[in-house]
Write a protein that holds these residues in place. Structure first.
Motif, PDB file in Angstrom:
ATOM      1  N   THR A 286       0.862  -1.174   0.000  1.00  0.00           N
ATOM      2  CA  THR A 286       0.000   0.000   0.000  1.00  0.00           C
ATOM      3  C   THR A 286       0.905   1.231   0.000  1.00  0.00           C
ATOM      4  O   THR A 286       2.090   1.143   0.317  1.00  0.00           O
ATOM      5  CB  THR A 286      -0.916   0.044   1.231  1.00  0.00           C
ATOM      6  N   ASN A 287       0.337   2.386  -0.339  1.00  0.00           N
ATOM      7  CA  ASN A 287       1.141   3.604  -0.399  1.00  0.00           C
ATOM      8  C   ASN A 287       1.261   4.299   0.946  1.00  0.00           C
ATOM      9  O   ASN A 287       2.215   5.040   1.178  1.00  0.00           O
ATOM     10  CB  ASN A 287       0.559   4.573  -1.426  1.00  0.00           C
ATOM     11  N   VAL A 288       0.276   4.105   1.829  1.00  0.00           N
ATOM     12  CA  VAL A 288       0.294   4.788   3.120  1.00  0.00           C
ATOM     13  C   VAL A 288      -0.038   3.792   4.231  1.00  0.00           C
ATOM     14  O   VAL A 288      -0.636   2.745   4.001  1.00  0.00           O
ATOM     15  CB  VAL A 288      -0.710   5.962   3.154  1.00  0.00           C
ATOM     16  N   ARG A 289       0.345   4.134   5.436  1.00  0.00           N
ATOM     17  CA  ARG A 289       0.197   3.219   6.566  1.00  0.00           C
ATOM     18  C   ARG A 289      -1.271   2.987   6.926  1.00  0.00           C
ATOM     19  O   ARG A 289      -1.635   1.886   7.331  1.00  0.00           O
ATOM     20  CB  ARG A 289       0.965   3.769   7.765  1.00  0.00           C
ATOM     21  N   SER A 290      -2.103   4.027   6.797  1.00  0.00           N
ATOM     22  CA  SER A 290      -3.519   3.838   7.111  1.00  0.00           C
ATOM     23  C   SER A 290      -4.123   2.772   6.206  1.00  0.00           C
ATOM     24  O   SER A 290      -4.924   1.945   6.649  1.00  0.00           O
ATOM     25  CB  SER A 290      -4.273   5.157   6.949  1.00  0.00           C
ATOM     26  N   GLN A 291      -3.744   2.778   4.940  1.00  0.00           N
ATOM     27  CA  GLN A 291      -4.256   1.783   3.996  1.00  0.00           C
ATOM     28  C   GLN A 291      -3.751   0.387   4.348  1.00  0.00           C
ATOM     29  O   GLN A 291      -4.475  -0.610   4.204  1.00  0.00           O
ATOM     30  CB  GLN A 291      -3.817   2.163   2.574  1.00  0.00           C
ATOM     31  N   ALA A 292      -2.513   0.309   4.836  1.00  0.00           N
ATOM     32  CA  ALA A 292      -1.979  -0.989   5.252  1.00  0.00           C
ATOM     33  C   ALA A 292      -2.788  -1.547   6.421  1.00  0.00           C
ATOM     34  O   ALA A 292      -3.116  -2.747   6.454  1.00  0.00           O
ATOM     35  CB  ALA A 292      -0.508  -0.848   5.646  1.00  0.00           C
ATOM     36  N   GLU A 293      -3.095  -0.699   7.374  1.00  0.00           N
ATOM     37  CA  GLU A 293      -3.889  -1.145   8.525  1.00  0.00           C
ATOM     38  C   GLU A 293      -5.276  -1.617   8.066  1.00  0.00           C
ATOM     39  O   GLU A 293      -5.787  -2.635   8.546  1.00  0.00           O
ATOM     40  CB  GLU A 293      -4.024  -0.005   9.538  1.00  0.00           C
ATOM     41  N   ILE A 294      -5.897  -0.887   7.137  1.00  0.00           N
ATOM     42  CA  ILE A 294      -7.223  -1.261   6.634  1.00  0.00           C
ATOM     43  C   ILE A 294      -7.177  -2.626   5.968  1.00  0.00           C
ATOM     44  O   ILE A 294      -8.021  -3.503   6.237  1.00  0.00           O
ATOM     45  CB  ILE A 294      -7.737  -0.199   5.641  1.00  0.00           C
ATOM     46  N   TRP A 295      -6.198  -2.833   5.090  1.00  0.00           N
ATOM     47  CA  TRP A 295      -6.165  -4.083   4.329  1.00  0.00           C
ATOM     48  C   TRP A 295      -5.779  -5.280   5.192  1.00  0.00           C
ATOM     49  O   TRP A 295      -6.222  -6.401   4.939  1.00  0.00           O
ATOM     50  CB  TRP A 295      -5.256  -3.949   3.107  1.00  0.00           C
ATOM     51  N   TYR A 296      -4.988  -5.063   6.196  1.00  0.00           N
ATOM     52  CA  TYR A 296      -4.694  -6.160   7.120  1.00  0.00           C
ATOM     53  C   TYR A 296      -5.987  -6.612   7.800  1.00  0.00           C
ATOM     54  O   TYR A 296      -6.255  -7.814   7.929  1.00  0.00           O
ATOM     55  CB  TYR A 296      -3.662  -5.703   8.161  1.00  0.00           C
ATOM     56  N   GLN A 297      -6.795  -5.648   8.199  1.00  0.00           N
ATOM     57  CA  GLN A 297      -8.071  -5.990   8.830  1.00  0.00           C
ATOM     58  C   GLN A 297      -9.021  -6.657   7.834  1.00  0.00           C
ATOM     59  O   GLN A 297      -9.750  -7.602   8.189  1.00  0.00           O
ATOM     60  CB  GLN A 297      -8.724  -4.732   9.412  1.00  0.00           C
ATOM     61  N   LEU A 298      -9.036  -6.196   6.583  1.00  0.00           N
ATOM     62  CA  LEU A 298      -9.897  -6.802   5.566  1.00  0.00           C
ATOM     63  C   LEU A 298      -9.533  -8.268   5.315  1.00  0.00           C
ATOM     64  O   LEU A 298     -10.409  -9.128   5.159  1.00  0.00           O
ATOM     65  CB  LEU A 298      -9.811  -6.011   4.260  1.00  0.00           C
ATOM     66  N   LEU A 299      -8.236  -8.561   5.293  1.00  0.00           N
ATOM     67  CA  LEU A 299      -7.810  -9.949   5.073  1.00  0.00           C
ATOM     68  C   LEU A 299      -8.213 -10.832   6.245  1.00  0.00           C
ATOM     69  O   LEU A 299      -8.701 -11.958   6.059  1.00  0.00           O
ATOM     70  CB  LEU A 299      -6.293 -10.004   4.860  1.00  0.00           C
ATOM     71  N   LEU A 300      -8.015 -10.331   7.456  1.00  0.00           N
ATOM     72  CA  LEU A 300      -8.396 -11.123   8.632  1.00  0.00           C
ATOM     73  C   LEU A 300      -9.911 -11.300   8.727  1.00  0.00           C
ATOM     74  O   LEU A 300     -10.393 -12.355   9.150  1.00  0.00           O
ATOM     75  CB  LEU A 300      -7.883 -10.440   9.903  1.00  0.00           C
ATOM     76  N   GLU A 301     -10.633 -10.270   8.324  1.00  0.00           N
ATOM     77  CA  GLU A 301     -12.089 -10.354   8.363  1.00  0.00           C
ATOM     78  C   GLU A 301     -12.596 -11.441   7.422  1.00  0.00           C
ATOM     79  O   GLU A 301     -13.514 -12.195   7.745  1.00  0.00           O
ATOM     80  CB  GLU A 301     -12.669  -8.997   7.979  1.00  0.00           C
ATOM     81  N   ALA A 302     -11.958 -11.546   6.236  1.00  0.00           N
ATOM     82  CA  ALA A 302     -12.377 -12.548   5.261  1.00  0.00           C
ATOM     83  C   ALA A 302     -11.891 -13.941   5.620  1.00  0.00           C
ATOM     84  O   ALA A 302     -12.562 -14.940   5.319  1.00  0.00           O
ATOM     85  CB  ALA A 302     -11.877 -12.157   3.868  1.00  0.00           C
ATOM     86  N   ARG A 303     -10.714 -14.039   6.231  1.00  0.00           N
ATOM     87  CA  ARG A 303     -10.126 -15.335   6.569  1.00  0.00           C
ATOM     88  C   ARG A 303      -9.601 -15.301   8.008  1.00  0.00           C
ATOM     89  O   ARG A 303      -8.401 -15.157   8.245  1.00  0.00           O
ATOM     90  CB  ARG A 303      -8.966 -15.675   5.623  1.00  0.00           C
ATOM     91  N   PRO A 304     -10.475 -15.410   9.008  1.00  0.00           N
ATOM     92  CA  PRO A 304     -10.022 -15.401  10.411  1.00  0.00           C
ATOM     93  C   PRO A 304      -9.003 -16.494  10.700  1.00  0.00           C
ATOM     94  O   PRO A 304      -8.148 -16.327  11.583  1.00  0.00           O
ATOM     95  CB  PRO A 304     -11.315 -15.621  11.193  1.00  0.00           C
ATOM     96  N   GLU A 305      -9.086 -17.602   9.959  1.00  0.00           N
ATOM     97  CA  GLU A 305      -8.154 -18.709  10.199  1.00  0.00           C
ATOM     98  C   GLU A 305      -6.724 -18.367   9.771  1.00  0.00           C
ATOM     99  O   GLU A 305      -5.788 -19.114  10.061  1.00  0.00           O
ATOM    100  CB  GLU A 305      -8.636 -19.971   9.467  1.00  0.00           C
TER     101      GLU A 305
END
Length: 839
Positions: A286-305
């Motif tokens: 990602t280009n900025v840290r806020s976007q990195a935090e968002i996408w990390y949460q999106l990945l975990l939300e889709a695949r908690p495992e």
């Protein structure tokens, strides 16, 4: 290598062969150039063997002069890297041949992460080879016996030179190399790079302190092989490795006819997850840290495992966390890592198979650099897949491929005469044994960034370090250097010496606070500006966790795990990133193809509904046309202009146009910008004809009008804060007692006003104004854009409804005054009206 050459010249080849590797032709070229005593630049694709090309050449040349049967040698080689993570990885890579070929020689790592015990060992005796950063090397120059300790250095290697060249850290490296060249006139300097558009200039910038002027370079045939760089021209070597570079796009299932920033973002969640699922280890940039935090949460939300199998990496995280992530990447134990530019550079993660780029990377070189993080070994393809966050970004993949294929990669230019860095360097050299003014001027003048430095300017800087300039003469703490009876300037005051050593460096950022759990565990650091806006009980995402803010005490933000699934994402630095000229030109080429009905590229085919709608309601911009749209709404008169010159230039253009229009007829304008164009909105009508005939876009009195249209004084004062810190006028505090951002801002503002009123010729003030023009307003690119616009055909299109190009600019303006719910309702109404009238 030929059999007639000395045995040491065959060491590199033999070492590679023992590992079953064959040397590439460009590696042999580097070995030969190093053996001749030449400096140079090696430009080769990522993962093609640049490190071993330069290091093995240096090692075998050192062994020829210093047989390894002797005891450990003094410091002979310095390897500069721009990042601490890269420094650790490089140390490991170059340790192997050193251990095999020169077991008595030592290697050390010296960065901000180096322990005090290791620093103490190095202080007693430097290793034979030292891997370090520009800041740490500058700090070494402050040592009292730096002259004798560093005179033994024969080689300097600057890794990832493209990352340093355009910054003050690169100027720091230039000045350090000039000092080392003064101590050892036979110094050899090599730069490594994978993504540069102006290679020859980049090489001359790096090697300037150690090469003769072109007019006095003697013929190589009459120079002995070991004459040193002072007698030989540098060598520019291109690595010619056929390495596949794949840039493609993760096409959204339904891109739609209209687009605005971020509207595809979360909708790409499942496509990204599926792409990671069927790939090996993946880096998600990602280009900025806020976007990195968002996408990390999106990945975990889709695949908690996936918890524990995916990780987050950016510069604000705790060192231990970053090291854990980097180790997991090297070992291949992580499925995916969401990262910012903290993993951009050449750390060798062999298991990485895929790179996903969330949104536009904004530049061709940046895309190539990030693509190179995959397939990081000779013979393996590097692949970057763009994940568009809006429909216009779908075109970036095709544009980047076109730019790479045609060789349009960004150029990097070095800063010109940054006086704050020079002030810092002069105090550094005064600490490191002292200097004579005449000698130091010649030394500094030999570096590229100061090649135009006049003696009068140098003398002003020396006097500023000695007496604080005209306005600080009465304050002893700013009398940092003292001229002795022997004609040598030195630092006499121990307090000055301590403060200077603590402040060495040119990286200036927002004051950071530690983020800790109430239990004491450290999560990382965060900009004070964000924390200052929080109140007890607020929630935010950081380090991949949802946290509740408890309190701020002594520059530590105490938090606890949040119990509610609701959070505010930190607004990190980095949002100023703008399209480069090369990316803009390539994107316009894609628009040209679409206007001619060429939709053969997959990205163009995917964006066709949006492009067809743009063509139906308005026109598609092309390289030879300047599209201007007009729209009337209840808010007033809207004007849209699309120069495709990037956010920074568009800010200058919009402000300039609004100021010139208001000068002719008093009016108030609202502005909105993105990388493609800008919007002007006014409640009162204005004459559009002067815009269409481009008379308001003249370059006549450009500088005056740009400064008048923007709050240039405020911009200069903000920029001066950074300059004052680098120049040592303000201190960030002592370890454990840092100053707050408010304290630093107040201090720098006071200096700014004092200099402005009582020392108006202060060169640091001049530098602040020049940096605002060059970096924040990009005045040269602004002028070039105006000249390019004058050559284009203006295409004017009144709109009945917002076009796909104009709607994103509307949304940018709406976001500043509407809540998320209000914005959604407004957009829904606009889209319904458009679909009703244009089925």
């Amino acid at each position: 290598m030929s059999g007639g050459e000395p045995a040491s010249a065959r060491l590199a080849q033999a070492w590679l062969e023992r590992r079953g590797w064959n040397a590439f032709a460009f590696q042999r070229e580097v070995w030969q150039a190093v053996a001749e005593g030449r400096s140079g630049m090696l430009h080769a694709t990522t993962g093609s063997g640049k490190t071993y090309a330069v290091w093995l050449g240096i090692l075998q040349s050192l062994l020829a002069r210093h047989p390894h049967g002797r005891e450990a040698e003094p410091l002979r080689a310095i390897w500069l890297t721009p990042m601490r993570a890269l420094a650790a990885d490089t140390t490991k890579a170059i340790s192997e041949p050193l251990r095999d070929l020169a077991p008595n020689w030592t290697i050390g790592l010296r960065t901000g992460d180096t322990t005090s015990a290791e620093r103490a060992r190095q202080d007693r005796r430097f290793p034979t080879v030292l891997v370090t950063t520009p800041e740490s090397l500058s700090l070494m120059l402050t040592r009292e016996h730096a002259r004798t300790e560093l005179a033994s250095v024969e080689y300097v290697v600057v890794d990832e030179w493209h990352e340093l060249i355009g910054s003050k850290r690169g100027v720091q490296a230039q000045l350090a190399i000039a000092r080392l060249a003064k101590l050892n006139p036979a110094l050899v300097v090599w730069g490594l790079s994978a993504t540069l558009g102006n290679l020859d200039e980049a090489m001359r910038i790096l090697c300037a302190p150690v090469i003769p002027a072109p007019s006095v370079i003697p013929a190589p045939s009459v120079i002995p092989a070991q004459a040193g760089i002072q007698g030989l021209p540098p060598a520019l070597i291109q690595g010619r490795i056929d390495k596949a570079l794949v840039i493609d796009t993760l096409i959204p299932p339904d891109p739609g006819k209209y687009s605005w920033a971020g509207h595809l973002g979360a909708r790409m969640q499942l496509p990204v997850v599926e792409e990671i699922d069927r790939s090996g280890t993946t880096l998600v940039f990602t280009n900025v840290r806020s976007q990195a935090e968002i996408w990390y949460q999106l990945l975990l939300e889709a695949r908690p495992e996936w918890a524990g199998q995916i990780a987050l990496h950016h510069g604000s995280l705790d060192k231990a966390t970053r090291e854990w992530v980097e180790q997991g990447l090297k070992e291949g134990t992580l499925r995916a890592v969401v990262a910012t530019s903290s993993l951009d550079l050449g750390v060798d993660f062999l298991p990485v198979e895929r790179v996903l780029q969330i949104g536009s990377a904004k530049g061709v070189a940046r895309m190539m650099q990030r693509a190179g993080r995959s397939g990081h070994a000779p013979g393996r393809a590097s692949r970057l897949t763009i994940v568009p966050t809006n429909t216009l970004e779908i075109l970036d993949g095709a544009a980047a491929r076109y730019a790479v294929r045609t060789g349009h990669v960004e150029k990097r230019e070095a800063p010109r005469k940054p006086f704050d860095v020079l002030v810092q360097h002069i105090v550094t050299i005064a600490l490191g044994g002292g200097f004579r003014a005449d000698e130091l001027y010649e030394e500094v003048h030999a570096s590229w960034s100061y090649r135009e430095l006049t003696r009068a300017e140098f003398d002003w800087v020396v006097l500023f370090c000695e007496r604080g300039g005209e306005s600080l003469t009465a304050y002893p703490e700013y009398h940092r250097i003292v001229l002795g009876d022997d004609g040598i300037y030195r630092v006499r005051d121990r307090g000055v010496a301590k403060r200077h050593r603590l402040g060495v460096g040119t990286i200036v950022s927002d004051a950071a606070v530690q983020v800790k759990f109430l239990s004491g565990a450290t999560l990382g650091t965060m900009e004070e500006g964000f924390i200052a806006r929080l109140k007890a009980g607020d929630h935010f995402f950081f380090a991949g966790r949802l946290l509740e803010f408890v309190r701020l005490r002594e520059m530590v933000a105490y938090v606890r795990k949040a119990t509610r699934n609701k959070g505010t994402v930190p607004t990190w630095q980095g949002s100023k990133m703008a399209f480069t000229t090369e990316m803009s030109d390539a994107l316009l080429e894609m628009m040209q193809r679409a206007s001619q009905g060429d939709f053969f590229e997959p990205e163009l085919a995917a964006a066709r509904p949006m492009l067809d709608t743009q063509a139906r309601l308005s026109r598609i911009p092309t390289p030879s046309t300047l599209l201007v749209e007009a729209f009337q709404s209840r808010e007033g008169q809207h004007l849209y202009v699309y120069p495709f010159a990037g956010r920074n230039v568009h800010l200058g253009l919009a402000s300039l146009l609004a100021w010139r229009l208001a000068r002719a007829q008093p009016n108030t304008f609202s502005l909105s910008i993105n990388d493609y164009g800008f919007e002007l909105v006014s409640a009162a009508p204005f004459e559009v004809e002067s815009v269409l005939d481009l008379s308001l876009f003249t370059t006549h009195e450009l500088l005056h009008d740009v400064l008048a249209s923007l709050n240039s004084g405020e911009l200069s004062q903000r920029r001066f804060r950074e300059i004052a810190r680098v120049a040592g006028l303000i201190q960030t505090g002592y370890p454990g007692q840092p100053k707050s951002a408010r304290q630093l801002q107040a201090s720098s503002a006071l200096f700014y006003e004092v200099f402005r009123k009582y020392d108006s010729k202060n060169l640091l003030l001049t530098q602040a104004e020049q940096e605002v023009l060059a970096q924040e307003l990009e005045i040269s690119r602004l002028a070039a854009t105006l000249r390019a616009m004058a050559k284009k055909t203006v295409v004017f299109q009144p709109l009945a409804h917002p076009s796909p190009m104009s709607l994103p600019l509307m949304v940018e303006r709406f976001r500043e005054k509407l809540t998320t719910e209000q914005l959604s309702e407004r957009l829904d109404r606009i889209l319904r009206d458009m679909e009703r009238d244009n089925p």
